[in-house]
Each structure stands twice: as structure tokens, then as C-alpha cells.
Write a protein that holds these residues in place. Structure first.
Motif, short mmCIF file in Angstrom:
data_model
loop_
_atom_site.label_atom_id
_atom_site.label_comp_id
_atom_site.label_asym_id
_atom_site.label_seq_id
_atom_site.Cartn_x
_atom_site.Cartn_y
_atom_site.Cartn_z
N ILE A 57 -7.48 -9.14 -0.78
CA ILE A 57 -7.18 -7.96 0.02
C ILE A 57 -7.81 -6.76 -0.67
O ILE A 57 -7.81 -6.66 -1.90
CB ILE A 57 -5.66 -7.76 0.16
N ASP A 58 -8.32 -5.86 0.15
CA ASP A 58 -8.99 -4.67 -0.38
C ASP A 58 -8.61 -3.46 0.46
O ASP A 58 -8.49 -3.57 1.69
CB ASP A 58 -10.51 -4.88 -0.36
N TYR A 59 -8.44 -2.32 -0.20
CA TYR A 59 -8.09 -1.08 0.49
C TYR A 59 -9.03 0.04 0.09
O TYR A 59 -9.46 0.14 -1.08
CB TYR A 59 -6.67 -0.65 0.14
N GLY A 65 -1.72 2.10 -1.51
CA GLY A 65 -0.35 2.47 -1.82
C GLY A 65 0.45 2.92 -0.61
O GLY A 65 1.68 3.04 -0.69
N ARG A 66 -0.25 3.19 0.49
CA ARG A 66 0.45 3.63 1.72
C ARG A 66 0.32 2.62 2.85
O ARG A 66 1.24 2.47 3.65
CB ARG A 66 -0.11 4.98 2.18
N PHE A 67 -0.82 1.95 2.92
CA PHE A 67 -1.08 0.99 3.99
C PHE A 67 -1.02 -0.43 3.43
O PHE A 67 -1.38 -0.67 2.27
CB PHE A 67 -2.46 1.22 4.60
N THR A 68 -0.61 -1.37 4.30
CA THR A 68 -0.58 -2.78 3.92
C THR A 68 -1.19 -3.61 5.05
O THR A 68 -0.74 -3.51 6.19
CB THR A 68 0.85 -3.26 3.66
N ILE A 69 -2.19 -4.41 4.70
CA ILE A 69 -2.81 -5.30 5.68
C ILE A 69 -2.28 -6.71 5.48
O ILE A 69 -2.03 -7.14 4.34
CB ILE A 69 -4.35 -5.27 5.55
N SER A 70 -2.09 -7.42 6.59
CA SER A 70 -1.65 -8.81 6.52
C SER A 70 -2.20 -9.54 7.74
O SER A 70 -2.70 -8.91 8.67
CB SER A 70 -0.11 -8.90 6.46
N GLN A 83 0.30 -2.12 8.40
CA GLN A 83 1.50 -1.31 8.24
C GLN A 83 1.10 -0.01 7.56
O GLN A 83 0.57 -0.02 6.45
CB GLN A 83 2.53 -2.04 7.40
N MET A 84 1.35 1.10 8.24
CA MET A 84 0.95 2.41 7.73
C MET A 84 2.18 3.25 7.46
O MET A 84 2.94 3.56 8.39
CB MET A 84 0.03 3.11 8.74
N ASP A 91 -4.96 11.00 8.51
CA ASP A 91 -5.04 9.63 9.00
C ASP A 91 -5.28 9.56 10.50
O ASP A 91 -5.46 8.47 11.04
CB ASP A 91 -3.74 8.88 8.67
N THR A 92 -5.27 10.69 11.17
CA THR A 92 -5.51 10.72 12.61
C THR A 92 -6.91 10.19 12.92
O THR A 92 -7.90 10.69 12.39
CB THR A 92 -5.36 12.15 13.15
#
Length: 125
Positions: A57-59, A65-70, A83-84, A91-92
Motif C-alpha cells: 500500500i502506498d499513499y 495518516g488521514r486516508f486508508t485504502i483497502s 476511507q477519508m 481535499d476538494t
């Protein structure tokens, strides 16, 4: 091949949203999946990506620290989530999911050959 995003909307600063992307129509067992975003008047930028197994996983630094991908893999489809949390006006953007070419992964937009239409995320201050 179809990629369909959902979950966007209007939220206040500090709020949360969960985006979903359902992908179907080809084999995804060798494809990493990613989220990109494009704000008005700006170029599309990388947000996060996840390998088939979820083991890589890469951000982007701006969302770490704020978003999570799954992802949730089935035989013929994959659903990718973003998940944001702690959303900021910066972020808009329109958020799009994308599928990478087989056996590739990374931040380079050129690696991705299938794209969804996108879903609008608006964060008010």
C-alpha cells in the motif's frame, strides 16, 4: 471493463467520507488499484494505491495518516475503498479509481489503463 465510484458528497472540515469503487469486466488478480483526484483547474494527482493482495500500500504524503485504502477481491470483481478522515478544504476534488496494467504498480498515471468516471468530494471550511 467498468469502474464505478460512489460515496462522494459535501462534508465540513474535519469530517469523514468513505469512497467505494466497484470494478468488473476483466481479471484483477494481477492489477493494483489506485485512487487519483483532480481539483478544479489543477492536474490529476495520485492519492493512494494497493496491490492485488493488499500486501503493498502506498499513499501520497498529503493524505498519509488521514486516508486508508483497502480492497475486497472476489472471483470476478474488486471493490476498492478509500476511507477519508480529517478532511480539509484542500481535499476538494473529483476522486477517480483506476486499475493498473497487469503486474505494475506505482504513482505514475501512465501505469493505469482503466478509469472510473469519478465522484465529487467537497470539503467546506
Amino acid at each position: 471493463v467498468q469502474l464505478a465510484e460512489s460515496g462522494g458528497g459535501l462534508v465540513q472540515t474535519g469530517g469523514s467520507l468513505r469512497l467505494s469503487c466497484v470494478a468488473s469486466g476483466t481479471a484483477f488478480n494481477t492489477r493494483s488499484m489506485a485512487w487519483f483526484r483532480q481539483a478544479a483547474g489543477k492536474e490529476r494527482e495520485y492519492v493512494a494505491s494497493i496491490a492485488w493482495s493488499g500486501g503493498w500500500i502506498d499513499y501520497a504524503d498529503s493524505v498519509k495518516g488521514r486516508f486508508t485504502i483497502s480492497r475486497d477481491n472476489t472471483k470476478n470483481t474488486v471493490t476498492v475503498f478509500l476511507q477519508m478522515n480529517h478532511l480539509e478544504p484542500e481535499d476538494t476534488a473529483v476522486y477517480s479509481c483506476a486499475a493498473a496494467r497487469p503486474f505494475s504498480r506505482g504513482r505514475n498515471i501512465g501505469l493505469y489503463d482503466y478509469w472510473g468516471q469519478g465522484t465529487q468530494v467537497t470539503v467546506s471550511s
